[in-house]
Design a protein around this motif. Structure first.
Motif, PDB file in Angstrom:
ATOM      1  N   ARG A   1       1.062  -1.460  -0.119  1.00  0.00           N
ATOM      2  CA  ARG A   1       0.272  -0.485   0.427  1.00  0.00           C
ATOM      3  C   ARG A   1       0.937   1.369  -0.353  1.00  0.00           C
ATOM      4  NH1 ARG A   1      -3.100  -0.926   5.538  1.00  0.00           N
ATOM      5  NH2 ARG A   1      -4.228   1.271   4.808  1.00  0.00           N
ATOM      6  N   ALA A   2       1.597   1.002   0.307  1.00  0.00           N
ATOM      7  CA  ALA A   2       2.957   2.039   0.700  1.00  0.00           C
ATOM      8  C   ALA A   2       4.896   1.862   0.641  1.00  0.00           C
ATOM      9  CB  ALA A   2       2.515   3.245   1.874  1.00  0.00           C
ATOM     10  N   LEU A   3       5.010   2.750   0.027  1.00  0.00           N
ATOM     11  CA  LEU A   3       6.707   2.445  -0.466  1.00  0.00           C
ATOM     12  C   LEU A   3       7.478   3.774  -0.670  1.00  0.00           C
ATOM     13  CD1 LEU A   3       8.556   0.699  -1.673  1.00  0.00           C
ATOM     14  CD2 LEU A   3       7.693   1.310  -4.059  1.00  0.00           C
ATOM     15  N   LEU A   4       8.166   4.255   0.249  1.00  0.00           N
ATOM     16  CA  LEU A   4       9.485   4.557   0.323  1.00  0.00           C
ATOM     17  C   LEU A   4      10.189   4.354  -0.339  1.00  0.00           C
ATOM     18  CD1 LEU A   4       7.858   3.939   3.348  1.00  0.00           C
ATOM     19  CD2 LEU A   4       8.925   6.502   3.732  1.00  0.00           C
ATOM     20  N   ILE A   5      10.972   5.646  -1.393  1.00  0.00           N
ATOM     21  CA  ILE A   5      12.706   4.900  -2.032  1.00  0.00           C
ATOM     22  C   ILE A   5      13.369   6.111  -0.959  1.00  0.00           C
ATOM     23  CG2 ILE A   5      13.963   4.930  -3.876  1.00  0.00           C
ATOM     24  CD1 ILE A   5      11.482   3.011  -3.989  1.00  0.00           C
ATOM     25  N   GLY A   6      14.601   5.022  -0.420  1.00  0.00           N
ATOM     26  CA  GLY A   6      15.246   5.863  -0.110  1.00  0.00           C
ATOM     27  C   GLY A   6      17.083   4.989  -0.402  1.00  0.00           C
ATOM     28  N   PRO A   7      18.080   6.267  -0.268  1.00  0.00           N
ATOM     29  CA  PRO A   7      18.981   6.394  -1.395  1.00  0.00           C
ATOM     30  C   PRO A   7      18.895   4.922  -1.568  1.00  0.00           C
ATOM     31  CG  PRO A   7      19.978   6.745   1.615  1.00  0.00           C
ATOM     32  CD  PRO A   7      17.984   6.175   1.486  1.00  0.00           C
TER      33      PRO A   7
ATOM     34  N   PHE B   1       6.837   8.034  -1.880  1.00  0.00           N
ATOM     35  CA  PHE B   1       7.729   8.341  -0.833  1.00  0.00           C
ATOM     36  C   PHE B   1       8.856   8.578  -1.888  1.00  0.00           C
ATOM     37  CE2 PHE B   1       9.110  11.319   3.229  1.00  0.00           C
ATOM     38  CZ  PHE B   1       9.554  12.144   2.300  1.00  0.00           C
ATOM     39  N   LEU B   2       9.068   9.590  -2.219  1.00  0.00           N
ATOM     40  CA  LEU B   2      10.680   9.858  -3.326  1.00  0.00           C
ATOM     41  C   LEU B   2      11.358  10.314  -2.654  1.00  0.00           C
ATOM     42  CD1 LEU B   2       9.258  10.194  -7.573  1.00  0.00           C
ATOM     43  CD2 LEU B   2      10.053   8.543  -6.200  1.00  0.00           C
TER      44      LEU B   2
ATOM     45  N   LEU C   1       1.917  11.039  -2.932  1.00  0.00           N
ATOM     46  CA  LEU C   1       2.946  12.117  -2.558  1.00  0.00           C
ATOM     47  C   LEU C   1       4.261  12.727  -2.519  1.00  0.00           C
ATOM     48  CD1 LEU C   1       4.946  11.014  -5.349  1.00  0.00           C
ATOM     49  CD2 LEU C   1       3.426  12.626  -7.034  1.00  0.00           C
ATOM     50  N   THR C   2       4.910  12.473  -1.800  1.00  0.00           N
ATOM     51  CA  THR C   2       5.833  13.197  -1.319  1.00  0.00           C
ATOM     52  C   THR C   2       6.886  12.836  -2.419  1.00  0.00           C
ATOM     53  OG1 THR C   2       4.689  12.870   1.376  1.00  0.00           O
ATOM     54  CG2 THR C   2       6.773  13.240   0.517  1.00  0.00           C
ATOM     55  N   VAL C   3       7.754  14.613  -2.708  1.00  0.00           N
ATOM     56  CA  VAL C   3       8.271  14.627  -3.518  1.00  0.00           C
ATOM     57  C   VAL C   3       9.911  15.767  -2.570  1.00  0.00           C
ATOM     58  CG1 VAL C   3       9.722  14.618  -5.663  1.00  0.00           C
ATOM     59  CG2 VAL C   3       7.313  13.961  -5.650  1.00  0.00           C
ATOM     60  N   ARG C   4      11.287  14.346  -2.623  1.00  0.00           N
ATOM     61  CA  ARG C   4      12.305  15.371  -1.400  1.00  0.00           C
ATOM     62  C   ARG C   4      13.100  15.861  -2.475  1.00  0.00           C
ATOM     63  NH1 ARG C   4      13.841  13.086   3.800  1.00  0.00           N
ATOM     64  NH2 ARG C   4      11.497  13.881   4.564  1.00  0.00           N
ATOM     65  N   GLY C   5      13.901  17.268  -3.038  1.00  0.00           N
ATOM     66  CA  GLY C   5      14.541  17.052  -3.973  1.00  0.00           C
ATOM     67  C   GLY C   5      14.586  18.453  -4.453  1.00  0.00           C
TER      68      GLY C   5
END
Length: 323
Positions: A66-72, A102-103, A134-138
């Motif tokens: 249901r949810a996925l976070l892409i770390g380094p 979460f990117l 959707l969360t985008v960090r950068g």
């Protein structure tokens, strides 16, 4: 980076990092739909993302994720996000239950925000039409100038939460959000950042969002982390969208007495449940006026200032997150 940490939960689920293979005494993996899965390659020399991703699909029932976070997603030398995102999107049909993405769940100890090279994230919304968060960090700038954070106007009927955490959010991304059709969107956060790192958004770029017509279900708006926070506060003070909000965040930026006075002189904010102004440069007399105007109506206020600021010193004002 301040104000940035690894989340303990995401999309209403506890975050669980996929263990490295061969870890001794590794307990059984949790049910696929019970956690938000975090993938991390930084400390795993033998499993860069090209190997980690198929292992994740093989050992977890991806149809229930249901949810996925892409770390380094790199080990050693930093790599672009684009190949990683292409790999995920190529397997979108194996993630039919995905609702939260979460990117770049990355903190400063792993990579400075300004070094996080983003890409066009529009395909995420196109490949996952049922995505709700959707969360985008950068940052907007790319070290190589070959791939930068971008978004094209889209229609997405399911998205409820959209969050950009950036030390320099391009104005083109803000304009694309404003031009998109997001009828279900309830929460929007934009960390605008500074021009040095590509944050060239203006108050004019925000105008369609502040009008209230673009996002009919919006209940939380954050326009934060900006070096033009006073101008933003003045625009928000008269913005029609405020009447439909439950909470408002103008935090993390260079908000001073000028912007705070505009809020006091503008439309009533007493209907809000929460007003977040933390990391501000508002003097104590104006802070007191804000409290007197809002706290009797039950509005929760966050007026925590930056730890290093002394109102008696003529120091420059800084946003909370840039580099």
């Amino acid at each position: 980076m301040t104000d940035i940490e690894h989340p303990e939960s995401f999309h209403g689920l506890p975050v669980f990092t996929l263990p490295e293979p061969g870890t001794s005494q590794t307990p059984p993996l949790p049910p696929a739909d019970s956690v938000a899965w975090r993938l991390d390659c930084l400390w795993n020399e033998d499993n860069p993302f090209a190997e980690l991703w198929p292992r994740f699909l093989d050992c977890v029932d991806s149809t229930q994720v249901r949810a996925l976070l892409i770390g380094p997603w790199w080990h050693g030398d930093y790599e672009h996000l684009r190949p990683v995102l292409d790999r995920i999107l190529a397997d979108a049909d194996r993630l039919p239950a995905l609702r939260g993405l979460f990117l770049a769940d990355v903190i400063s100890e792993e990579c400075e925000l300004s070094w996080l090279e983003m890409t066009d994230i529009t395909p995420c919304l196109e490949a996952f039409p049922r995505l709700e968060e959707l969360t985008v960090r950068g940052c907007g700038e790319s070290l190589s100038d070959t791939d930068v954070l971008s978004l094209r106007p889209v229609r997405h009927d399911a998205l409820k939460t959209l969050r950009f955490e950036s030390g320099g959010l391009p104005g083109s991304v803000v304009r694309a959000v404003a031009a998109s059709r997001l009828p279900a969107l309830e929460r929007l956060e934009l960390w605008l950042g500074v021009t040095h790192y590509g944050g060239d958004a203006t108050v004019a770029d925000l105008a369609p969002l502040l009008s209230g017509g673009a996002l009919p279900r919006l209940r939380h708006l954050g326009v934060q982390n900006s070096e033009i926070q006073d101008e933003i506060a003045a625009a928000v003070a008269a913005a029609p969208v405020v009447a439909q909000l439950d909470s408002l965040a103008l935090s993390m930026g260079t908000l001073s007495d000028t912007g705070a006075q505009a809020l006091l002189d503008g439309q009533p904010l007493t209907h809000l449940t929460e007003l977040d102004l933390h990391h501000h440069y508002i003097t104590e007399p104006i802070q007191r006026r804000i409290r007197e105007a809002l706290e009797p109506h039950g509005v929760r206020l966050n007026l925590d200032g930056p730890d290093y600021w002394d109102p008696e010193d003529d120091e420059p004002r800084y946003v909370a997150v840039d580099e």
